[in-house]
Design a protein around this motif. Structure first.
Motif, PDB file in Angstrom:
ATOM      1  N   VAL A  27       0.875  -1.171   0.000  1.00 12.35           N
ATOM      2  CA  VAL A  27       0.000   0.000   0.000  1.00 12.35           C
ATOM      3  C   VAL A  27       0.915   1.225   0.000  1.00 12.35           C
ATOM      4  CG1 VAL A  27      -1.532   1.328   1.503  1.00 12.35           C
ATOM      5  CG2 VAL A  27      -1.939  -1.117   1.162  1.00 12.35           C
ATOM      6  N   ASP A  28       0.802   2.046  -1.030  1.00 10.22           N
ATOM      7  CA  ASP A  28       1.713   3.200  -1.139  1.00 10.22           C
ATOM      8  C   ASP A  28       1.030   4.221  -2.051  1.00 10.22           C
ATOM      9  OD1 ASP A  28       5.212   3.317  -0.942  1.00 10.22           O
ATOM     10  OD2 ASP A  28       4.048   4.909  -1.897  1.00 10.22           O
ATOM     11  N   ASP A  29       1.119   5.496  -1.708  1.00 13.12           N
ATOM     12  CA  ASP A  29       0.491   6.503  -2.580  1.00 13.12           C
ATOM     13  C   ASP A  29       1.443   6.972  -3.678  1.00 13.12           C
ATOM     14  OD1 ASP A  29       2.263   8.135  -1.237  1.00 13.12           O
ATOM     15  OD2 ASP A  29       0.753   9.586  -0.560  1.00 13.12           O
ATOM     16  N   PRO A 134       9.134  17.714  15.049  1.00 11.79           N
ATOM     17  CA  PRO A 134       7.762  17.195  15.016  1.00 11.79           C
ATOM     18  C   PRO A 134       7.665  15.775  14.447  1.00 11.79           C
ATOM     19  CG  PRO A 134       7.800  19.471  14.311  1.00 11.79           C
ATOM     20  CD  PRO A 134       9.236  19.052  14.440  1.00 11.79           C
ATOM     21  N   TYR A 135       8.543  15.430  13.515  1.00 12.63           N
ATOM     22  CA  TYR A 135       8.560  14.061  12.973  1.00 12.63           C
ATOM     23  C   TYR A 135       8.763  13.050  14.107  1.00 12.63           C
ATOM     24  CZ  TYR A 135      10.961  10.034  10.768  1.00 12.63           C
ATOM     25  OH  TYR A 135      11.377   8.778  10.403  1.00 12.63           O
ATOM     26  N   GLY A 136       9.700  13.349  15.012  1.00  9.80           N
ATOM     27  CA  GLY A 136       9.958  12.466  16.155  1.00  9.80           C
ATOM     28  C   GLY A 136       8.786  12.440  17.122  1.00  9.80           C
ATOM     29  N   ALA A 138       5.681  12.778  16.321  1.00  7.31           N
ATOM     30  CA  ALA A 138       4.625  11.964  15.703  1.00  7.31           C
ATOM     31  C   ALA A 138       4.932  10.469  15.838  1.00  7.31           C
ATOM     32  CB  ALA A 138       4.471  12.344  14.231  1.00  7.31           C
ATOM     33  N   LYS A 139       6.193  10.086  15.604  1.00  4.77           N
ATOM     34  CA  LYS A 139       6.550   8.659  15.700  1.00  4.77           C
ATOM     35  C   LYS A 139       6.369   8.164  17.134  1.00  4.77           C
ATOM     36  CE  LYS A 139       8.031   7.490  11.507  1.00  4.77           C
ATOM     37  NZ  LYS A 139       7.574   6.323  10.749  1.00  4.77           N
ATOM     38  N   LEU A 140       6.780   8.981  18.108  1.00  8.97           N
ATOM     39  CA  LEU A 140       6.635   8.603  19.513  1.00  8.97           C
ATOM     40  C   LEU A 140       5.156   8.471  19.882  1.00  8.97           C
ATOM     41  CD1 LEU A 140       8.008   8.144  22.286  1.00  8.97           C
ATOM     42  CD2 LEU A 140       7.941  10.624  22.629  1.00  8.97           C
ATOM     43  N   ASN A 164      20.071   5.404  11.317  1.00 11.45           N
ATOM     44  CA  ASN A 164      20.137   5.898   9.928  1.00 11.45           C
ATOM     45  C   ASN A 164      20.334   4.723   8.983  1.00 11.45           C
ATOM     46  OD1 ASN A 164      20.489   8.413  11.372  1.00 11.45           O
ATOM     47  ND2 ASN A 164      21.251   9.252   9.439  1.00 11.45           N
ATOM     48  N   VAL A 165      19.303   4.416   8.225  1.00 13.49           N
ATOM     49  CA  VAL A 165      19.351   3.252   7.333  1.00 13.49           C
ATOM     50  C   VAL A 165      19.889   3.697   5.969  1.00 13.49           C
ATOM     51  CG1 VAL A 165      18.000   1.335   6.407  1.00 13.49           C
ATOM     52  CG2 VAL A 165      17.266   2.463   8.533  1.00 13.49           C
ATOM     53  N   TYR A 166      20.731   2.859   5.354  1.00 13.47           N
ATOM     54  CA  TYR A 166      21.246   3.191   4.021  1.00 13.47           C
ATOM     55  C   TYR A 166      21.308   1.923   3.197  1.00 13.47           C
ATOM     56  CZ  TYR A 166      25.596   0.992   5.407  1.00 13.47           C
ATOM     57  OH  TYR A 166      26.514   0.053   5.816  1.00 13.47           O
TER      58      TYR A 166
END
Ligand SMILES: NC(=O)c1ccc[n+]([C@@H]2O[C@H](COP(=O)([O-])OP(=O)(O)OC[C@H]3O[C@@H](n4cnc5c(N)ncnc54)[C@H](O)[C@@H]3O)[C@@H](O)[C@H]2O)c1
Length: 303
Positions: A27-29, A134-136, A138-140, A164-166
């Motif tokens: 599922v992805d927009d 704010p991103y953090g 929201a995740k929390l 940090n994923v790469y």
């Protein structure tokens, strides 16, 4: 079901599940994801906030929901916190409700270590969260909702706080995409910028290791929040030097001040992942970078 499965990490998760013989629906927009990242996998192009999500859940009836769709840009979350919250909080709630009403067995959530703890070294899951964007926040918030719905509605979850994923298929954008950005600069022979004058400390983990953590979470870690990183600290300056050595480029970086919303340092303890999931990273930074550079079309020196 893999939300955000046409994106970077999600496409690796979706492909690995398919290779293991699972029936997979992405599922992805396609706001950032690409169809070509998952050529062999069924895709519903829909926004996770949309009411249509409920019909898709009724039709597919997923046993496991891997939730990776998100607004991932820290700077955008500062500029447009209401958009970030709408996608990352309300979108997640929409999926949680659909998971409960269709009897999903487990909800596995892509959370963040880098954005939840703030500037902390060796953060454990017990370190007090102090998101600095704010991103953090929201995740929390989503982790708290998941704990509530596990408690009151019996929806098992695992939240993976990723470092940090790469790796291959990462888009060269945002702070998280620094390895992809450096790779393309090397390929196009352009000088890269080292923000924070090359002294920003991060924990870089290779995407295939992260995928294993998602898959192990199907059977383990119910009700748990777990850090997924390497436990190692690397500055962006050291990262650049290693990529320089591997590629043999002569480019010199441009040193700049850090950008708004970026923390100076963080690193994660991965003791809980070892204990609860039986997981630890298998790729060294050098091995992971080599694979990533090659994906971006940069020849690496044989070591
Ligand atoms: N890359 C990292 O270093 C990192 C670190 C910590 C956490 N994470 C989390 O891992 C997950 C995957 O990140 P990624 O780096 O692969 O990013 P990505 O942007 O490649 O993947 C996110 C996907 O979500 C899709 N999406 C965005 N908004 C959507 C919406 N409203 N409805 C449906 N789909 C939507 C995008 O099209 C994209 O394919 C995210 O939840 C992110 O917060 C990533």
């Amino acid at each position: 079901m893999v939300t955000g499965g046409a994106g970077f990490i999600g496409s690796h998760v979706a492909r690995a599940l398919k290779e293991e013989g699972h029936e997979v629906l992405v599922v992805d927009d396609l706001s950032f994801g690409k169809r070509e990242n998952i050529p062999e996998i069924d895709l519903e192009v829909v926004d996770i906030r949309d009411e249509k999500i409920h019909g898709i859940f009724r039709d597919f009836s997923p046993h496991y929901v891997f939730h990776l769709a998100a607004q991932i840009d820290v700077r955008r979350s500062l500029r447009e916190p209401e958009v970030d919250a709408a996608i990352n909080i309300l979108g997640t709630l929409n999926l949680i409700k659909a998971s409960i009403s269709t009897g999903a067995e487990k909800f596995i959530f892509a959370s963040t270590g880098g954005a939840i703890y703030g500037a902390v070294e060796n953060a454990t899951e017990k370190s007090p969260p102090r998101p600095e964007c704010p991103y953090g926040v929201a995740k929390l918030t989503c982790e708290h909702y998941l704990r509530n719905f596990y408690l009151w509605e019996g929806l098992p979850f695992t939240a993976l706080r990723l470092a940090n994923v790469y790796g291959p298929r990462q888009e060269p954008r945002g702070e998280a995409g620094v390895v992809a950005i450096f790779s393309l600069h090397i390929k196009e022979n352009k000088r890269p910028k080292l923000f924070g004058y090359g002294k920003l400390i991060r924990d870089y983990v290779y995407v295939e290791d992260v995928v294993r953590a998602f898959i192990l979470s199907m059977e383990k870690g119910d009700g748990e929040i777990i850090n997924i990183g390497t436990g190692k600290k690397t500055t962006n300056g050291e990262l650049w030097e290693l990529m320089k050595k591997l590629s043999g480029t002569q480019l010199e970086p441009i040193l700049e001040e850090k950008k708004k919303g970026e923390i100076d340092f963080y690193s994660l303890s991965i003791e809980k992942a070892k204990r609860v999931l039986g997981w630890e990273p298998q790729y060294s930074l050098e091995e992971g970078l080599k694979k990533t550079l090659e994906y971006f079309g940069v020849c690496t020196r044989v070591q």
